[in-house]
Write a protein that holds these residues in place. Structure first.
Motif, PDB file in Angstrom:
ATOM      1  N   VAL A   1      -2.196   0.299  -4.825  1.00 52.39           N
ATOM      2  CA  VAL A   1      -1.617  -1.059  -4.166  1.00 52.39           C
ATOM      3  C   VAL A   1      -2.197  -2.085  -4.605  1.00 52.39           C
ATOM      4  O   VAL A   1      -2.600  -1.879  -6.347  1.00 52.39           O
ATOM      5  CB  VAL A   1      -3.928  -1.330  -4.006  1.00 52.39           C
ATOM      6  CG1 VAL A   1      -3.801  -2.062  -2.968  1.00 52.39           C
ATOM      7  CG2 VAL A   1      -3.955   0.012  -2.718  1.00 52.39           C
TER       8      VAL A   1
ATOM      9  N   TRP B   1       1.015  -0.948   0.094  1.00 52.39           N
ATOM     10  CA  TRP B   1       0.236  -0.057   0.146  1.00 52.39           C
ATOM     11  C   TRP B   1       0.801   1.620   0.792  1.00 52.39           C
ATOM     12  O   TRP B   1       1.814   1.336   0.409  1.00 52.39           O
ATOM     13  CB  TRP B   1      -1.136   0.502   1.308  1.00 52.39           C
ATOM     14  CG  TRP B   1      -1.475  -1.377   0.981  1.00 52.39           C
ATOM     15  CD1 TRP B   1      -3.541  -0.837   1.145  1.00 52.39           C
ATOM     16  CD2 TRP B   1      -1.679  -2.182   1.687  1.00 52.39           C
ATOM     17  NE1 TRP B   1      -3.845  -2.138   0.580  1.00 52.39           N
ATOM     18  CE2 TRP B   1      -3.050  -2.948   1.366  1.00 52.39           C
ATOM     19  CE3 TRP B   1      -0.312  -3.295   2.144  1.00 52.39           C
ATOM     20  CZ2 TRP B   1      -3.198  -4.049   1.587  1.00 52.39           C
ATOM     21  CZ3 TRP B   1      -0.773  -4.890   1.942  1.00 52.39           C
ATOM     22  CH2 TRP B   1      -1.982  -4.914   2.275  1.00 52.39           C
TER      23      TRP B   1
ATOM     24  N   LEU C   1      -9.227  -1.625   1.273  1.00 50.82           N
ATOM     25  CA  LEU C   1      -7.676  -1.418   0.956  1.00 50.82           C
ATOM     26  C   LEU C   1      -7.919  -0.281   0.113  1.00 50.82           C
ATOM     27  O   LEU C   1      -6.562  -0.109   0.468  1.00 50.82           O
ATOM     28  CB  LEU C   1      -7.374  -3.148  -0.179  1.00 50.82           C
ATOM     29  CG  LEU C   1      -7.198  -4.220   0.573  1.00 50.82           C
ATOM     30  CD1 LEU C   1      -8.234  -5.276   1.403  1.00 50.82           C
ATOM     31  CD2 LEU C   1      -6.456  -4.906   0.166  1.00 50.82           C
TER      32      LEU C   1
ATOM     33  N   LEU D   1      -5.720   3.662   4.506  1.00 53.14           N
ATOM     34  CA  LEU D   1      -5.659   3.013   6.074  1.00 53.14           C
ATOM     35  C   LEU D   1      -6.056   4.241   6.891  1.00 53.14           C
ATOM     36  O   LEU D   1      -4.949   4.892   7.256  1.00 53.14           O
ATOM     37  CB  LEU D   1      -4.136   2.572   5.687  1.00 53.14           C
ATOM     38  CG  LEU D   1      -3.688   1.945   4.889  1.00 53.14           C
ATOM     39  CD1 LEU D   1      -1.693   1.815   4.008  1.00 53.14           C
ATOM     40  CD2 LEU D   1      -3.803   0.368   5.238  1.00 53.14           C
TER      41      LEU D   1
ATOM     42  N   THR E   1       0.609   5.417   0.222  1.00 52.18           N
ATOM     43  CA  THR E   1       0.118   6.875   0.411  1.00 52.18           C
ATOM     44  C   THR E   1       0.798   7.703   0.606  1.00 52.18           C
ATOM     45  O   THR E   1       2.078   7.817   0.537  1.00 52.18           O
ATOM     46  CB  THR E   1      -0.148   6.753   2.127  1.00 52.18           C
ATOM     47  OG1 THR E   1       0.633   7.011   2.962  1.00 52.18           O
ATOM     48  CG2 THR E   1      -1.589   5.584   2.528  1.00 52.18           C
TER      49      THR E   1
ATOM     50  N   CYS F   1      -4.949   5.988  -0.139  1.00 48.03           N
ATOM     51  CA  CYS F   1      -3.861   5.123  -0.739  1.00 48.03           C
ATOM     52  C   CYS F   1      -3.836   5.532  -2.318  1.00 48.03           C
ATOM     53  O   CYS F   1      -4.228   5.462  -2.650  1.00 48.03           O
ATOM     54  CB  CYS F   1      -4.148   3.573  -0.739  1.00 48.03           C
ATOM     55  SG  CYS F   1      -3.841   2.754   0.732  1.00 48.03           S
TER      56      CYS F   1
END
Length: 416
Positions: free
Chosen positions: A350, A28, A339, A342, A30, A347
């Motif tokens: 992924v 992941w 997903l 977070l 960010t 994100c």
């Protein structure tokens, strides 16, 4: 199921050095930092979730090993210093070591701040614990509490052994009525010679992760008479040819998700197709459709459960190279929306893929290029792992191969 399947045990043997070692990884990315309190919360929910288990052997001959709940886990690992975005893949590639599905924790959660202000989160687990789809389900369960199918209660060791032996002996007797089947000849392990005069040997694998708008991917697939999946296979085959692979046909291994309800295990089978230079997304679509009706099985109708009642070394010899072809094209499918973020942090990317910790230069698999396709929201993510250090020596070389293949169809792409 609280007993290991045939596939589980193949991956468990690979973990012990009998076969190509495989660990799965979810990544992941960010745009902003992740605080440690949030990470520890995710870590704890994973610890008490379905990945928190280990293999327990039985002393009853023929009984399958069992899964036992295990809340012990590797501590959350947070990199001490921010890493440059250009080193992101190198860091991610190093997160799959020291996973033990039998005697120690089989998974690890780690995070690294990026020098550009973002963050990268990695979840790795032994393939003995879960396949790619299962890893996504385990994370969805941890992040959103999405329920999973309850494990099926197992029989006693003696009852399980009786069932296994009955299956093996009865099935083998029926198969031998047609004569003794010939055992498939596994391909010889590939070997690469590493330069001697170096303190740090070059990596045996390379990585690339690319994002493509789902609308563009679907448009190209439909325009060429294919599907998102057949376009995927077509592109990966062309990447291998572009790397210098000389065979006019490429054998593609295609994992098939066989679960009928959300379970965290290895609920998959394998099939294969041959891809030629004349193939298009349309023809590959037809080949794949036919192949999914004919999964890879043990030779001559011998029950695959045979691999679970004979010694590990014999089982490894019989199943050596099972599922390995020139390329692996694993379409993991659409990931859960949970997903996409977070905690409060959306994100920017992924990805899911497999890594090969402990791979030896004298035992490279037949597979030269592995590819993993996922979709989340309006983005397809293509994760590539090169297993031919002579033809694909660097991450940059692999990314260039992928960009060239995607540019053939004018697909817009962003690489990690």
């Amino acid at each position: 199921m609280n007993r290991l399947s045939v596939v589980d045990e193949i991956f468990l043997r690979a973990h012990r050095g009998m076969g190509t070692p495989i660990a799965l990884q979810g990544l992941w990315r960010t745009a902003d930092p992740l605080d440690e309190k949030l990470l520890r919360g995710i870590h704890n929910r994973l610890r008490i979730g379905p990945l928190g288990r280990r293999v327990v052997r039985t002393r009853v001959p023929g009984a399958r090993p069992r899964w036992r709940h295990n809340t012990q886990a590797h501590p959350l690992l947070v990199a001490e210093q921010p890493i440059a975005p250009a080193a992101l893949l190198d860091w991610a590639d190093g997160q799959a070591g020291d996973l033990d599905p039998e005697f120690g924790p089989g998974w690890r959660l780690s995070a690294a701040a990026l020098a550009d202000g973002g963050c990268l989160l990695s979840l790795t687990c032994s393939h003995a614990l879960a396949d790619g789809r299962a890893l996504a389900l385990a994370v969805d369960h941890a992040l959103a509490g999405t329920p999973l199918a309850a494990p099926v209660a197992g029989h006693s060791d003696w009852a399980d052994a009786r069932r296994q032996w009955a299956t093996v002996l009865g099935g083998t007797a029926r198969a031998l009525r047609n004569g003794i089947p010939s055992r498939p000849t596994p391909s010889a392990p590939r070997t690469v010679t590493l330069p001697a005069a170096t303190d740090i040997p070059p990596p045996l694998t390379t990585s690339a992760i690319l994002q493509i708008p789902a609308r563009s991917w679907t448009r190209v697939a439909v325009a060429h008479g294919g599907t998102a999946n057949s376009l995927f296979i077509h592109l990966v085959a062309n990447m291998l040819w572009d790397s210098g692979f000389r065979s006019p046909a490429i054998a593609a291994s295609l994992p098939v998700d066989t679960r009928d309800e959300p379970r965290v295990d290895n609920d998959m089978s394998m099939t294969e197709i041959a891809v030629t230079r004349d193939d298009t997304p349309a023809t590959i679509r037809q080949k794949a459709r036919a192949a999914y009706e004919h999964r890879m099985t043990s030779p001559g109708g011998i029950p695959e459960e045979l691999l679970q009642v004979i010694p590990d070394r014999w089982a490894h010899t019989l199943s050596k190279g099972a599922g390995e072809r020139d390329i692996l094209c694993s379409n993991i499918g659409t990931l859960p929306d949970s997903l996409l973020s977070l905690g409060p942090h959306p994100c920017t990317g992924v990805a899911a893929r497999a890594l090969h910790p402990g791979l030896r230069p004298d035992a490279l698999p037949r597979t030269r290029l592995s590819a993993y396709l996922t979709r989340i929201a309006d983005i397809y993510t293509l994760s590539l792992v090169g297993l031919d250090p002579d033809a694909i020596p660097t991450h940059t070389a692999l990314t260039t191969l992928a960009r060239n293949a995607l540019n053939t169809y004018e697909l817009p792409v962003t690489s990690w």
